[in-house]
Design a protein around this motif. Structure first.
Motif, PDB file in Angstrom:
ATOM      1  N   ASP A  14       0.811  -1.216   0.000  1.00 24.55           N
ATOM      2  CA  ASP A  14       0.000   0.000   0.000  1.00 24.55           C
ATOM      3  C   ASP A  14       0.847   1.270   0.000  1.00 24.55           C
ATOM      4  O   ASP A  14       0.328   2.378   0.030  1.00 24.55           O
ATOM      5  CB  ASP A  14      -0.940   0.007   1.196  1.00 24.55           C
ATOM      6  CG  ASP A  14      -0.200  -0.117   2.525  1.00 24.55           C
ATOM      7  OD1 ASP A  14       1.029  -0.279   2.525  1.00 24.55           O
ATOM      8  OD2 ASP A  14      -0.872  -0.052   3.570  1.00 24.55           O
ATOM      9  N   GLN A  16       2.939   2.213   2.381  1.00 22.10           N
ATOM     10  CA  GLN A  16       3.156   2.703   3.735  1.00 22.10           C
ATOM     11  C   GLN A  16       4.252   1.878   4.413  1.00 22.10           C
ATOM     12  O   GLN A  16       4.478   0.722   4.075  1.00 22.10           O
ATOM     13  CB  GLN A  16       1.865   2.595   4.557  1.00 22.10           C
ATOM     14  CG  GLN A  16       0.704   3.380   3.992  1.00 22.10           C
ATOM     15  CD  GLN A  16       0.942   4.866   4.053  1.00 22.10           C
ATOM     16  OE1 GLN A  16       1.443   5.396   5.040  1.00 22.10           O
ATOM     17  NE2 GLN A  16       0.583   5.563   2.976  1.00 22.10           N
ATOM     18  N   HIS A  18       5.788  -0.332   7.297  1.00 22.17           N
ATOM     19  CA  HIS A  18       5.237  -1.301   8.233  1.00 22.17           C
ATOM     20  C   HIS A  18       6.344  -1.893   9.107  1.00 22.17           C
ATOM     21  O   HIS A  18       6.374  -3.090   9.366  1.00 22.17           O
ATOM     22  CB  HIS A  18       4.502  -2.424   7.483  1.00 22.17           C
ATOM     23  CG  HIS A  18       3.320  -1.939   6.718  1.00 22.17           C
ATOM     24  ND1 HIS A  18       2.126  -1.646   7.327  1.00 22.17           N
ATOM     25  CD2 HIS A  18       3.146  -1.652   5.404  1.00 22.17           C
ATOM     26  CE1 HIS A  18       1.267  -1.225   6.419  1.00 22.17           C
ATOM     27  NE2 HIS A  18       1.861  -1.217   5.238  1.00 22.17           N
TER      28      HIS A  18
END
Length: 64
Positions: A14, A16, A18
């Motif tokens: 996505d 982002q 993590h």
């Protein structure tokens, strides 16, 4: 030794991040380190106080 291929990906599909940090454990911190940290913050507050009195109040604190 881990290679880059062995490590978990940080960037997800996505887009982002993590990554997960390890828990911070301060239980083995020595007393001298806490005292030194206290002196650090006292010195930082003193510098801020001197800056504030000199440039904001236009009346420098003599003791600093």
């Amino acid at each position: 030794m881990e290679t880059i291929d062995d490590m978990a990906p940080v960037m997800g599909a996505d887009g982002q991040f993590h990554a997960q940090d390890e828990a911070v454990d301060l239980s083995d911190t020595k007393l001298e380190a806490w005292v030194a940290l206290g002196f650090f913050w006292i010195l930082g507050a003193t510098v801020f106080y001197q800056f504030f009195t000199r440039y904001v109040l236009n009346d420098s604190a003599a003791w600093t």
